[in-house]
Enzyme design. Structure first.
Site, PDB file in Angstrom:
ATOM      1  N   GLU A 123       0.984  -1.402  -0.234  1.00  0.00           N
ATOM      2  CA  GLU A 123       0.313  -0.187  -0.270  1.00  0.00           C
ATOM      3  C   GLU A 123       0.653   1.038   0.002  1.00  0.00           C
ATOM      4  OE1 GLU A 123      -3.571   0.024   0.175  1.00  0.00           O
ATOM      5  OE2 GLU A 123      -4.166  -0.643   2.699  1.00  0.00           O
ATOM      6  N   GLU A 143      -4.448  -9.078   2.314  1.00  0.00           N
ATOM      7  CA  GLU A 143      -5.573  -8.570   3.640  1.00  0.00           C
ATOM      8  C   GLU A 143      -7.016  -9.597   3.522  1.00  0.00           C
ATOM      9  OE1 GLU A 143      -3.436  -4.614   3.648  1.00  0.00           O
ATOM     10  OE2 GLU A 143      -4.035  -6.124   1.911  1.00  0.00           O
TER      11      GLU A 143
END
Length: 269
Positions: A123, A143
């Site tokens: 990210e 995730e």
């Protein structure tokens, strides 16, 4: 290299001329995020934006790894240092700013990746402008595999950066991605031998720092402000940002230096 006072135990911020180097420093936890790290990152990005002499930044990780994402226990624990707690309280949304979800620096930011760059590490990568990755690195957004959500913005940014099919492949399978595959997708700029990512990123940073800072920042700002507009609407904003650069002292210096066959001396004016 000057170590800046905004450094924390988990985030070292150094400056060398026009270049700021930010190092995530929790190698015992694969440089996973802590609150202390994120507040240091947030302050580093603000410093880059606020300091005219800074033209470009590099983000890297200590001791051969980039970042393994969030350490939920460390992020939920208040640091013992009262100064760090005060800095956390002073910066609104310091978690999101540190993670480059908001408050991105107005100067270009290069990531130099070795080892693990997964979950929040990927990210962070998606929030930077240029990406240099060592050949032995591992990328990926894990995730969904953990029943979590990529809160740093990758569910939005990745489809825009590398296309819907590639992004959904990475996001929905939650699998590891090799540097070669990331390069083929357009997620990263360059693959380099292990142990050389920071040096390669510094070469890029020095190239950027030699350019006119007003021009570089205007290009970055134009893209960010127009990426979701029609071409007609975007060109109006591009003109508003670009014409002052064309009329700047830096532009005059660039032309003069070219005629005189010398390196330009830009002042950001």
């Amino acid at each position: 290299m000057e170590r800046l006072p905004i450094s924390t135990e988990h985030c070292t911020v150094e400056r060398d001329g026009h270049v700021v180097i930010v190092t995530m420093n929790r190698p015992e936890a694969r440089n996973a995020f802590s609150s202390e790290m994120l507040v240091g990152l947030a302050e580093a990005w603000q410093y880059m934006s606020d300091t005219p002499e800074v033209r470009v930044g590099i983000l890297t990780g200590a001791e051969g790894t980039f970042c393994a994402g969030a350490d939920l226990k460390a992020m939920g624990r208040q640091p013992d240092d009262p100064e760090i707690r005060e800095r956390m309280a002073r910066i609104e949304n310091f978690h999101w700013k540190g993670l480059l979800r908001e408050g991105r620096p107005t100067k270009p930011l290069i990531c130099a990746i070795e080892g693990w760059a997964v979950a929040g590490g990927t990210e962070l990568l998606a929030g930077t402008d240029l990406r240099v990755v060592a050949e032995g690195a591992t990328l990926g957004l894990y995730e969904a595999k953990r029943g979590l959500f990529p809160m740093g913005g990758c569910a939005i940014r990745l489809p825009r950066q590398i296309g819907y099919a590639n992004a959904m492949d990475i996001l929905l399978t939650a699998r590891s991605v090799s540097p070669k595959e990331a390069l083929d997708m357009g997620l990263i700029n360059k693959i380099v031998p292990d142990g050389t990512a920071l040096a390669a990123a510094r070469e890029l940073a020095d190239q950027i720092a030699e350019c006119g800072p007003l021009a570089v920042q205007a290009i970055l700002r134009t893209y960010r402000e127009t990426e979701h507009l029609s071409e007609e609407e975007a060109l109006k904003i591009s003109d508003e940002i670009g014409w002052p650069v064309i009329g700047s002292e830096d532009a005059k210096e660039g032309s003069k230096a070219f005629k005189e066959k010398r390196a330009p001396v830009y002042r950001g004016e």
